[in-house]
Enzyme design. Structure first.
Site, PDB file in Angstrom:
ATOM      1  N   ASP A 101       0.843  -1.189   0.000  1.00  0.00           N
ATOM      2  CA  ASP A 101       0.000   0.000   0.000  1.00  0.00           C
ATOM      3  C   ASP A 101       0.887   1.252   0.000  1.00  0.00           C
ATOM      4  O   ASP A 101       1.897   1.314   0.707  1.00  0.00           O
ATOM      5  CB  ASP A 101      -0.914   0.003   1.244  1.00  0.00           C
ATOM      6  CG  ASP A 101      -2.072   0.976   1.097  1.00  0.00           C
ATOM      7  OD1 ASP A 101      -3.223   0.514   0.994  1.00  0.00           O
ATOM      8  OD2 ASP A 101      -1.816   2.206   1.083  1.00  0.00           O
ATOM      9  N   ILE A 102       0.495   2.246  -0.777  1.00  0.00           N
ATOM     10  CA  ILE A 102       1.304   3.470  -0.909  1.00  0.00           C
ATOM     11  C   ILE A 102       1.277   4.303   0.375  1.00  0.00           C
ATOM     12  O   ILE A 102       2.208   5.070   0.627  1.00  0.00           O
ATOM     13  CB  ILE A 102       0.820   4.281  -2.137  1.00  0.00           C
ATOM     14  CG1 ILE A 102       1.933   5.125  -2.719  1.00  0.00           C
ATOM     15  CG2 ILE A 102      -0.401   5.109  -1.815  1.00  0.00           C
ATOM     16  CD1 ILE A 102       1.628   5.655  -4.118  1.00  0.00           C
ATOM     17  N   ASN A 106     -12.694  -3.166   2.746  1.00  0.00           N
ATOM     18  CA  ASN A 106     -13.642  -2.054   2.756  1.00  0.00           C
ATOM     19  C   ASN A 106     -14.582  -2.229   1.564  1.00  0.00           C
ATOM     20  O   ASN A 106     -14.124  -2.479   0.443  1.00  0.00           O
ATOM     21  CB  ASN A 106     -12.889  -0.724   2.664  1.00  0.00           C
ATOM     22  CG  ASN A 106     -12.004  -0.490   3.869  1.00  0.00           C
ATOM     23  OD1 ASN A 106     -12.302  -0.940   4.963  1.00  0.00           O
ATOM     24  ND2 ASN A 106     -10.897   0.202   3.671  1.00  0.00           N
ATOM     25  N   GLY A 132     -16.298   2.557   3.533  1.00  0.00           N
ATOM     26  CA  GLY A 132     -14.967   3.172   3.538  1.00  0.00           C
ATOM     27  C   GLY A 132     -14.118   2.857   2.324  1.00  0.00           C
ATOM     28  O   GLY A 132     -12.925   3.158   2.295  1.00  0.00           O
ATOM     29  N   GLN A 133     -14.721   2.243   1.293  1.00  0.00           N
ATOM     30  CA  GLN A 133     -13.937   1.911   0.101  1.00  0.00           C
ATOM     31  C   GLN A 133     -13.656   3.172  -0.712  1.00  0.00           C
ATOM     32  O   GLN A 133     -14.566   3.979  -0.946  1.00  0.00           O
ATOM     33  CB  GLN A 133     -14.710   0.899  -0.759  1.00  0.00           C
ATOM     34  CG  GLN A 133     -13.912   0.379  -1.949  1.00  0.00           C
ATOM     35  CD  GLN A 133     -14.635  -0.739  -2.696  1.00  0.00           C
ATOM     36  OE1 GLN A 133     -15.758  -1.115  -2.354  1.00  0.00           O
ATOM     37  NE2 GLN A 133     -13.995  -1.261  -3.716  1.00  0.00           N
ATOM     38  N   HIS A 187     -10.213  -5.300  -3.308  1.00  0.00           N
ATOM     39  CA  HIS A 187      -8.877  -5.554  -2.745  1.00  0.00           C
ATOM     40  C   HIS A 187      -8.993  -5.940  -1.285  1.00  0.00           C
ATOM     41  O   HIS A 187      -9.842  -5.438  -0.563  1.00  0.00           O
ATOM     42  CB  HIS A 187      -7.970  -4.332  -2.908  1.00  0.00           C
ATOM     43  CG  HIS A 187      -8.557  -3.051  -2.403  1.00  0.00           C
ATOM     44  ND1 HIS A 187      -9.480  -2.322  -3.123  1.00  0.00           N
ATOM     45  CD2 HIS A 187      -8.370  -2.376  -1.246  1.00  0.00           C
ATOM     46  CE1 HIS A 187      -9.826  -1.260  -2.430  1.00  0.00           C
ATOM     47  NE2 HIS A 187      -9.175  -1.263  -1.275  1.00  0.00           N
ATOM     48  N   LEU A 188      -8.092  -6.831  -0.874  1.00  0.00           N
ATOM     49  CA  LEU A 188      -7.960  -7.201   0.535  1.00  0.00           C
ATOM     50  C   LEU A 188      -6.765  -6.435   1.084  1.00  0.00           C
ATOM     51  O   LEU A 188      -5.685  -6.474   0.505  1.00  0.00           O
ATOM     52  CB  LEU A 188      -7.671  -8.689   0.685  1.00  0.00           C
ATOM     53  CG  LEU A 188      -8.772  -9.712   0.445  1.00  0.00           C
ATOM     54  CD1 LEU A 188      -9.091  -9.825  -1.030  1.00  0.00           C
ATOM     55  CD2 LEU A 188      -8.344 -11.062   0.990  1.00  0.00           C
ATOM     56  N   HIS A 189      -6.966  -5.745   2.201  1.00  0.00           N
ATOM     57  CA  HIS A 189      -5.827  -5.173   2.927  1.00  0.00           C
ATOM     58  C   HIS A 189      -5.306  -6.251   3.874  1.00  0.00           C
ATOM     59  O   HIS A 189      -6.093  -6.876   4.608  1.00  0.00           O
ATOM     60  CB  HIS A 189      -6.267  -4.003   3.809  1.00  0.00           C
ATOM     61  CG  HIS A 189      -6.752  -2.800   3.076  1.00  0.00           C
ATOM     62  ND1 HIS A 189      -5.991  -1.658   2.936  1.00  0.00           N
ATOM     63  CD2 HIS A 189      -7.925  -2.541   2.465  1.00  0.00           C
ATOM     64  CE1 HIS A 189      -6.682  -0.739   2.272  1.00  0.00           C
ATOM     65  NE2 HIS A 189      -7.865  -1.249   1.973  1.00  0.00           N
TER      66      HIS A 189
HETATM   67  P1  5GP Z   1      -9.789   1.417   0.280  1.00  0.00           P
HETATM   68  O1  5GP Z   1     -10.106   2.565   1.171  1.00  0.00           O
HETATM   69  O2  5GP Z   1     -10.393   1.550  -1.086  1.00  0.00           O
HETATM   70  O3  5GP Z   1     -10.054   0.089   0.918  1.00  0.00           O
HETATM   71  O4  5GP Z   1      -8.213   1.445   0.141  1.00  0.00           O
HETATM   72  C1  5GP Z   1      -7.509   1.866  -0.979  1.00  0.00           C
HETATM   73  C2  5GP Z   1      -6.046   1.759  -0.616  1.00  0.00           C
HETATM   74  O5  5GP Z   1      -5.281   1.933  -1.795  1.00  0.00           O
HETATM   75  C3  5GP Z   1      -5.580   2.826   0.383  1.00  0.00           C
HETATM   76  O6  5GP Z   1      -5.041   2.192   1.541  1.00  0.00           O
HETATM   77  C4  5GP Z   1      -4.508   3.611  -0.399  1.00  0.00           C
HETATM   78  O7  5GP Z   1      -3.423   4.000   0.406  1.00  0.00           O
HETATM   79  C5  5GP Z   1      -4.107   2.636  -1.483  1.00  0.00           C
HETATM   80  N1  5GP Z   1      -3.681   3.299  -2.698  1.00  0.00           N
HETATM   81  C6  5GP Z   1      -4.307   4.329  -3.337  1.00  0.00           C
HETATM   82  N2  5GP Z   1      -3.628   4.664  -4.454  1.00  0.00           N
HETATM   83  C7  5GP Z   1      -2.553   3.812  -4.526  1.00  0.00           C
HETATM   84  C8  5GP Z   1      -1.486   3.680  -5.468  1.00  0.00           C
HETATM   85  O8  5GP Z   1      -1.374   4.390  -6.467  1.00  0.00           O
HETATM   86  N3  5GP Z   1      -0.567   2.705  -5.215  1.00  0.00           N
HETATM   87  C9  5GP Z   1      -0.645   1.884  -4.117  1.00  0.00           C
HETATM   88  N4  5GP Z   1       0.321   0.962  -3.970  1.00  0.00           N
HETATM   89  N5  5GP Z   1      -1.652   2.000  -3.215  1.00  0.00           N
HETATM   90  C10 5GP Z   1      -2.591   2.949  -3.412  1.00  0.00           C
END
Ligand code: 5GP
Ligand code: ZN
Length: 110
Positions: free
Chosen positions: A30-31, A86, A92-93, A99-101
């Site tokens: 994750d970035i 999420n 919170g998505q 995607h799975l965190h």
């Molecule tokens: P969500 O809130 O949709 O479950 O999480 C999206 C996740 O994607 C966030 O934790 C965010 O930091 C990550 N993310 C967003 N843009 C990028 C990107 O360009 N590269 C990577 N590696 N992660 C990203």
């Protein structure tokens, strides 16, 4: 999906720090890590969210789930970790490609 961020990452159009890849699945860090280790596991197929998952996705979903402990161990999370999916804006998505965190290992480095 032309405009989807995670489709672009899975096509290699946007760089990522890769954890794992095969023909169906990609995992990358994750970035903005919320923990010392924080990576995402995605299907390469564009599925918007858990709300779009159907019985036809059962094998793929099973594959994502069985990769979790394997990749978590490889990333040093053999003692335990959290998994978060999420789902939907109300869940919170932010990126609408399933995607799975997977995260753990203590607080993220400052
Ligand atoms: P969500 O809130 O949709 O479950 O999480 C999206 C996740 O994607 C966030 O934790 C965010 O930091 C990550 N993310 C967003 N843009 C990028 C990107 O360009 N590269 C990577 N590696 N992660 C990203
Ligand atoms: Zn996508």
């Amino acid at each position: 999906m032309d405009d989807c961020l995670f489709c672009k990452i899975s096509r290699g159009e946007i760089p990522c720090r890769k954890v794992y890849e095969d023909d169906e699945v990609l995992a990358f860090h994750d970035i903005r890590p919320a923990a010392r280790v924080h990576f995402l596991i995605i299907p390469k197929q564009h599925i918007e969210s858990m709300l779009s998952v159907e019985p036809a996705h059962a094998a793929l979903m099973g594959k994502l789930m069985t990769l979790v402990p394997q990749l978590a161990r490889e990333q040093g999370l053999g003692e335990g970790f959290k998994v978060n999916i999420n789902t939907g804006r109300a869940g919170g998505q932010e990126v609408f490609h399933l995607h799975l965190h997977v995260f753990g290992g203590g607080p993220a480095a400052a």
